[in-house]
Scaffold this motif. Structure first.
Motif, PDB file in Angstrom:
ATOM      1  N   PRO A   1      -9.207  12.333   5.876  1.00  0.00           N
ATOM      2  CA  PRO A   1      -8.768  13.202   6.972  1.00  0.00           C
ATOM      3  C   PRO A   1      -9.944  13.588   7.866  1.00  0.00           C
ATOM      4  CG  PRO A   1      -7.804  13.921   4.904  1.00  0.00           C
ATOM      5  CD  PRO A   1      -8.823  12.860   4.568  1.00  0.00           C
ATOM      6  N   GLU A   2      -9.658  13.767   9.139  1.00  0.00           N
ATOM      7  CA  GLU A   2     -10.698  14.071  10.132  1.00  0.00           C
ATOM      8  C   GLU A   2     -11.513  15.307   9.744  1.00  0.00           C
ATOM      9  OE1 GLU A   2     -13.259  13.810  13.205  1.00  0.00           O
ATOM     10  OE2 GLU A   2     -11.796  12.281  12.650  1.00  0.00           O
TER      11      GLU A   2
ATOM     12  N   TYR B   1      -8.779  15.568  -2.078  1.00  0.00           N
ATOM     13  CA  TYR B   1      -9.570  14.352  -1.921  1.00  0.00           C
ATOM     14  C   TYR B   1     -10.872  14.499  -2.688  1.00  0.00           C
ATOM     15  CZ  TYR B   1      -6.361  13.183   1.813  1.00  0.00           C
ATOM     16  OH  TYR B   1      -5.228  12.884   2.520  1.00  0.00           O
TER      17      TYR B   1
ATOM     18  N   ARG C   1      -7.905   9.633  -2.748  1.00  0.00           N
ATOM     19  CA  ARG C   1      -6.866  10.582  -2.353  1.00  0.00           C
ATOM     20  C   ARG C   1      -6.084  10.923  -3.605  1.00  0.00           C
ATOM     21  NH1 ARG C   1      -1.523  10.197  -1.427  1.00  0.00           N
ATOM     22  NH2 ARG C   1      -0.599  11.614   0.094  1.00  0.00           N
TER      23      ARG C   1
ATOM     24  N   ASP D   1     -10.841   6.375   6.035  1.00  0.00           N
ATOM     25  CA  ASP D   1      -9.461   6.859   6.051  1.00  0.00           C
ATOM     26  C   ASP D   1      -9.334   8.305   5.590  1.00  0.00           C
ATOM     27  OD1 ASP D   1      -8.504   4.434   7.028  1.00  0.00           O
ATOM     28  OD2 ASP D   1      -8.215   3.614   5.010  1.00  0.00           O
TER      29      ASP D   1
ATOM     30  N   GLY E   1      -4.616  21.820   7.410  1.00  0.00           N
ATOM     31  CA  GLY E   1      -5.561  20.988   8.141  1.00  0.00           C
ATOM     32  C   GLY E   1      -7.006  21.428   8.085  1.00  0.00           C
TER      33      GLY E   1
ATOM     34  N   ASP F   1      -1.692  14.801  -0.744  1.00  0.00           N
ATOM     35  CA  ASP F   1      -1.881  15.089   0.681  1.00  0.00           C
ATOM     36  C   ASP F   1      -2.939  16.135   0.972  1.00  0.00           C
ATOM     37  OD1 ASP F   1      -0.007  13.230   1.421  1.00  0.00           O
ATOM     38  OD2 ASP F   1       1.626  14.687   1.637  1.00  0.00           O
ATOM     39  N   THR F   2      -3.319  16.936  -0.017  1.00  0.00           N
ATOM     40  CA  THR F   2      -4.279  18.015   0.238  1.00  0.00           C
ATOM     41  C   THR F   2      -5.540  17.937  -0.612  1.00  0.00           C
ATOM     42  OG1 THR F   2      -3.170  19.494  -1.331  1.00  0.00           O
ATOM     43  CG2 THR F   2      -2.465  19.608   0.986  1.00  0.00           C
TER      44      THR F   2
END
Length: 120
Positions: free
Chosen positions: A16-17, A85, A79, A14, A111, A82-83
């Motif tokens: 982020p790509e 990890y 996590r 899970d 991103g 949102d930014t």
């Protein structure tokens, strides 16, 4: 400094790509795939050294730990927000000590990877 106690465990699938792509490229020592995943002014901190900008990060990716043979496995991911990890890697190989668990702490921006800190 990000408060690590606020981290939420997630399945590594899970992530982020951009992080998953970096981790795959890093294991393959594929700097040409990994470098575009960073913002132009990105900073990587590894073994207490900072690598600023894409050209320096490319050199780091090409040369980091090249004198050693090792296996690496993602053992967990968290996590923070949102930014941010944190991905823990278990390494075994012919480097001093032979075994290590390293945190790969990512900070993303638009991103892409803004900072990556690798530490025990």
């Amino acid at each position: 400094m990000i408060e690590q106690h606020s981290a939420t465990p997630i399945d590594p699938t899970d992530l982020p790509e951009v992080i998953s792509s970096f981790l795959t490229a890093q294991v393959a020592r594929d700097a040409e795939t990994a470098v575009p995943l960073f913002v132009p002014d990105a900073v990587v901190t590894d073994e207490g050294h900072d690598f600023h900008g894409l050209d320096t990060i490319r050199d780091w990716l090409t040369n980091a730990a090249g004198e050693f043979t090792y296996t690496t496995e993602v053992t967990s991911a968290s996590r923070i927000d949102d930014t941010h990890y944190d991905v823990i890697h278990h390494l075994e190989g012919d480097f001093p000590g032979g075994v290590a668990n390293l945190h790969f702490r990512f900070n993303l921006h638009d991103g892409l990877i803004k900072t990556l800190t690798i530490e025990p």
